[in-house]
Design a protein around this motif. Sequence first.
Motif, PDB file in Angstrom:
ATOM      1  N   GLN A 222       0.830  -1.202   0.000  1.00  0.00           N
ATOM      2  CA  GLN A 222       0.000   0.000   0.000  1.00  0.00           C
ATOM      3  C   GLN A 222       0.872   1.262   0.000  1.00  0.00           C
ATOM      4  O   GLN A 222       0.586   2.239  -0.693  1.00  0.00           O
TER       5      GLN A 222
ATOM      6  N   HIS B  83       2.348   1.753  -3.474  1.00  0.00           N
ATOM      7  CA  HIS B  83       1.338   2.250  -4.418  1.00  0.00           C
ATOM      8  C   HIS B  83       1.004   3.714  -4.167  1.00  0.00           C
ATOM      9  O   HIS B  83       0.992   4.535  -5.087  1.00  0.00           O
ATOM     10  N   ASP B  84       0.747   4.052  -2.900  1.00  0.00           N
ATOM     11  CA  ASP B  84       0.226   5.382  -2.583  1.00  0.00           C
ATOM     12  C   ASP B  84       1.297   6.462  -2.511  1.00  0.00           C
ATOM     13  O   ASP B  84       1.031   7.629  -2.809  1.00  0.00           O
TER      14      ASP B  84
ATOM     15  N   ASN C   4       4.091   5.548  -6.145  1.00  0.00           N
ATOM     16  CA  ASN C   4       3.474   5.377  -7.466  1.00  0.00           C
ATOM     17  C   ASN C   4       3.895   4.073  -8.132  1.00  0.00           C
ATOM     18  O   ASN C   4       4.136   4.022  -9.346  1.00  0.00           O
ATOM     19  N   LYS C   5       3.977   3.007  -7.348  1.00  0.00           N
ATOM     20  CA  LYS C   5       4.402   1.704  -7.851  1.00  0.00           C
ATOM     21  C   LYS C   5       3.192   0.789  -7.995  1.00  0.00           C
ATOM     22  O   LYS C   5       2.447   0.560  -7.034  1.00  0.00           O
ATOM     23  N   ASP C   6       2.983   0.273  -9.202  1.00  0.00           N
ATOM     24  CA  ASP C   6       1.889  -0.670  -9.455  1.00  0.00           C
ATOM     25  C   ASP C   6       2.397  -2.076  -9.144  1.00  0.00           C
ATOM     26  O   ASP C   6       3.162  -2.662  -9.918  1.00  0.00           O
TER      27      ASP C   6
ATOM     28  N   LEU D  50      -5.492  -3.178  -1.425  1.00  0.00           N
ATOM     29  CA  LEU D  50      -4.940  -1.857  -1.120  1.00  0.00           C
ATOM     30  C   LEU D  50      -5.915  -1.073  -0.250  1.00  0.00           C
ATOM     31  O   LEU D  50      -5.507  -0.404   0.716  1.00  0.00           O
TER      32      LEU D  50
END
Length: 489
Positions: A160, A163-164, A167-169, A210
């Motif tokens: 999480q 990602h947040d 900016n990693k998918d 997420l």
Amino acid sequence: MRKAQLVFVPSPGIGHLISAVEMAKLLVGRDDRLSITVLIMKFPFENKTQSLSSHASDRIRIVELSHDTPSAADPNSKPGSFFSDLIEIHKLRIRDVVSNIVSKSVSASESESESTPRLAGLVIDMFCTPIIDIANEFGIPTYIFFTCNAGLLGLMFHFQTLHDHHNKDVTEFKDSDVELTVPAFAYPVPAKVLPYVFLDKEGGWSTTFLNIARRFRETKGIIVNTFTELDFHALHALEVDNTIPKIYHVGPVLNLKGGGGGPNDAQTSQSVADLMRWLDDQDPASVVFLCFGSRGSFDEDQVKEIARALESCGHPFLWSLRQPPGKGKVGLPSEYENLTDILPEGFLDRTAEIGKVIGWAPQVAVLSHRAVGGFMSHCGWNSTLESLWCGVPVATWPMYAEQQLNAFQMVKGLGMAVEIKMDYRNDFGLETFLVTMEEISNGIRQLMDGSNEIRAKVKQMSEKSRAAVMEGGSSYNSLGCFIEDVMKD
């Protein structure tokens, strides 16, 4: 001090339900000021489930929730939102129960207030985060009861954050050979053992998880079914991270008396008695026990490979073999009417002297028996804790959820298990590969005849797991901290 009440909202699924009920028993057993209401939801595809009403007591109330729209939560149509949809169709009923408890507490007269417990918090399963909205509405604290290990919890928070804030998918790791550095693990984690739900973009599971991790951060605390001596690195990483709620490690929380997971009738009781007598006749630590959880089943080709492996090894075996729900169907395995329809021709006759093939198995009772020397398991967290408690080493054959990660930790991280196949997956309609007779045979031989180092490590961890829940143990003390925090609010 005024008495307090907690409301537990576990997810459906026997592993989650039984763990929640056992946690409730643990709490009321530790403090006679506490009472607990457990709200039971059911999967829409379950025609009948084992009733948990027998676990009720004067301070544990079991409430089975009903709903009128079972088709609203369809794992085939919207897999990623399945659990949130399931919670939504029960949400109004859950709110009614909470509202009723709050009203009784508020309306109690001064003379009644000491005997009427205040609602001190909601304890919800990891999949039940929409219930946080109900707690917030009534100004009640929410706690998570996390039925998996601390490593998975750390992985959820880490993904999480990636990602947040970076900016990693994380779905890019799907089908990758990359090894990841994760704070909750003392060693790199291969992408191939990550839970499929973290990597599934199309079905929406990655987004769901997420969101779950984000909502975890809103709660007052997270109760984890693990213990320091087993999960030290992950627990330490979580406890020093001041961006997440307080962690309470209270495990192993186990249903050691059995029941609640299988059929409950006179015929089953007789079958269990016959099974235990058969084990009584076996040599100590000679039997390999095969059992793959409440959702574990295989197709015919895979069943035949397992059967050939057992026959070629020659070890005494006890095999819990269940029938899949059917191609394309969602549901739980059932009992075979005739085992000869699925097993190789003549297998039962040829192995009659050394083996026993059954349906549902009383897992804890079997693992506790002196005759059982190895456990071929799907590596569900409850099963992993049970095997360690009983001191039985595992051959890992994970199937779904976070089981690949559990298997990786047991084999590579802790050196307390041998591998059958670490990256096997049989979930959400994923295509599975055939695990061969040779691979299975090799795993069984390593498990039963291999290094004594694994067996010694498991025995040592068994002793530590029991010490953790005894007075003065790490989990005993952490549970005491949770009760203190609940009572002082």
